[in-house]
Write a protein that holds these residues in place. Structure first.
Motif, PDB file in Angstrom:
ATOM      1  N   VAL A  16       0.819  -1.403   0.028  1.00 21.92           N
ATOM      2  CA  VAL A  16      -0.052  -0.143  -0.146  1.00 21.92           C
ATOM      3  C   VAL A  16       0.938   1.276  -0.041  1.00 21.92           C
ATOM      4  CG1 VAL A  16      -1.899  -0.867   1.004  1.00 21.92           C
ATOM      5  CG2 VAL A  16      -0.243  -0.041   2.338  1.00 21.92           C
ATOM      6  N   VAL A  17       2.066   1.225   0.499  1.00 21.65           N
ATOM      7  CA  VAL A  17       3.020   2.441   0.696  1.00 21.65           C
ATOM      8  C   VAL A  17       3.252   2.775  -0.845  1.00 21.65           C
ATOM      9  CG1 VAL A  17       4.067   1.885   2.704  1.00 21.65           C
ATOM     10  CG2 VAL A  17       4.851   0.884   0.615  1.00 21.65           C
ATOM     11  N   ARG A  91      -9.762  17.052  -2.755  1.00 26.76           N
ATOM     12  CA  ARG A  91      -8.542  16.365  -3.200  1.00 26.76           C
ATOM     13  C   ARG A  91      -7.563  16.438  -1.821  1.00 26.76           C
ATOM     14  NH1 ARG A  91      -6.419  12.595  -3.954  1.00 26.76           N
ATOM     15  NH2 ARG A  91      -4.860  12.131  -5.381  1.00 26.76           N
ATOM     16  N   ASN A  92      -7.421  17.518  -1.228  1.00 25.57           N
ATOM     17  CA  ASN A  92      -6.356  17.711  -0.256  1.00 25.57           C
ATOM     18  C   ASN A  92      -6.785  16.841   1.078  1.00 25.57           C
ATOM     19  OD1 ASN A  92      -5.165  19.655  -1.442  1.00 25.57           O
ATOM     20  ND2 ASN A  92      -5.846  21.535  -0.530  1.00 25.57           N
ATOM     21  N   LEU A  93      -8.212  16.612   1.227  1.00 22.90           N
ATOM     22  CA  LEU A  93      -8.658  15.770   2.392  1.00 22.90           C
ATOM     23  C   LEU A  93      -8.255  14.478   2.034  1.00 22.90           C
ATOM     24  CD1 LEU A  93     -11.936  17.475   3.460  1.00 22.90           C
ATOM     25  CD2 LEU A  93      -9.715  17.715   4.536  1.00 22.90           C
ATOM     26  N   ALA A  99      -2.670   9.042   3.329  1.00 20.99           N
ATOM     27  CA  ALA A  99      -1.490   8.723   4.385  1.00 20.99           C
ATOM     28  C   ALA A  99      -2.078   8.044   5.534  1.00 20.99           C
ATOM     29  CB  ALA A  99      -0.974   9.979   4.700  1.00 20.99           C
ATOM     30  N   ARG A 100      -3.147   8.366   6.278  1.00 17.49           N
ATOM     31  CA  ARG A 100      -3.731   7.686   7.130  1.00 17.49           C
ATOM     32  C   ARG A 100      -3.925   6.116   6.936  1.00 17.49           C
ATOM     33  NH1 ARG A 100      -6.633  12.787   7.843  1.00 17.49           N
ATOM     34  NH2 ARG A 100      -5.396  14.076   9.496  1.00 17.49           N
ATOM     35  N   ILE A 127     -11.477   7.971   9.073  1.00 16.33           N
ATOM     36  CA  ILE A 127     -10.494   6.966   9.647  1.00 16.33           C
ATOM     37  C   ILE A 127     -10.643   6.058  10.976  1.00 16.33           C
ATOM     38  CG2 ILE A 127      -9.058   8.912  10.602  1.00 16.33           C
ATOM     39  CD1 ILE A 127      -7.707   5.886   8.334  1.00 16.33           C
ATOM     40  N   GLY A 128     -11.461   6.964  11.689  1.00 17.20           N
ATOM     41  CA  GLY A 128     -11.770   6.354  13.035  1.00 17.20           C
ATOM     42  C   GLY A 128     -12.467   5.156  13.049  1.00 17.20           C
TER      43      GLY A 128
END
Length: 204
Positions: A16-17, A91-93, A99-100, A127-128
């Protein structure tokens, strides 16, 4: 980087990286989220106004954005934003969520399609919720699986776990009585679409 799982009959997966959200997936997100309510300013610019999409949702602006880059939540009293700003914010979000997402799956490999659909899930549920999900637990289990069959089991189980995410505002969105103009059928439909895409990714 060399692809993982290149054995005969297995989908081609990459750590995934090394992956990033595809252009098609981001365009799909924008299309699914839509524009929300818009207005035309005196200068002719089309602007997006904050709103609550459906009962149980939080204030949203542009293409499904519920916060700004600095973490501030969207409020219904916020000033409208331009189309260009709406696309930039979304896009920024997504970059932040990517990344998370990558950090949450150390050592895990995915296909591009799997990566796209799970990031799309995070865009909707956060993400939570992802970190506590069965999808993540099954994907992490693929790293420790001893055989290709064991890995395949967990990849498919992760797909099937998507269907558990069918509630909004205390309503089960898979039930017809919760559909209609103010209902949440779209939540269920979207999960079914993600599930179908995920299952399709299990074949080479």
């Amino acid at each position: 980087m060399a692809a993982a799982n290149e054995s005969k009959g297995a989908p081609v997966r990459t750590l995934v990286v090394a992956l990033t959200l595809s252009v098609a997936a981001f365009a799909g997100w924008v299309a699914k989220e839509g524009d929300g309510p818009t207005a035309v300013r005196a200068d002719g610019q089309v602007v997006h106004k904050p709103y609550i999409p459906t009962k149980g949702d939080v204030p949203t602006i542009g293409h499904g954005s519920t916060r700004y880059e600095d973490g501030r939540p969207v409020r219904l009293t916020d000033a409208p934003i331009t189309r260009a700003r709406a696309a930039e914010l979304a896009r920024n979000l997504h970059r932040e969520e990517e990344a998370r997402f990558k950090a949450s799956l150390p050592g895990v490999s995915l296909t591009q399609g799997e990566f796209d659909l799970y990031v799309d899930f995070i865009g909707q549920y956060g993400i939570g919720n992802w970190r506590q999900s069965s999808m993540r637990r099954h994907l992490l289990a693929t790293v420790e699986a001893k055989t290709p069959a064991g890995q395949a089991f967990h990849y498919r189980a992760a797909c099937d776990a998507l269907l558990a995410w069918k509630r909004q505002g205390g309503r089960d969105c898979s039930l017809p009585q919760n559909w209609g103009p103010k209902g949440c059928k779209g939540v269920w439909t979207r999960q079914q679409e993600r599930h179908a895409k995920c299952v399709a990714e299990q074949s080479p």
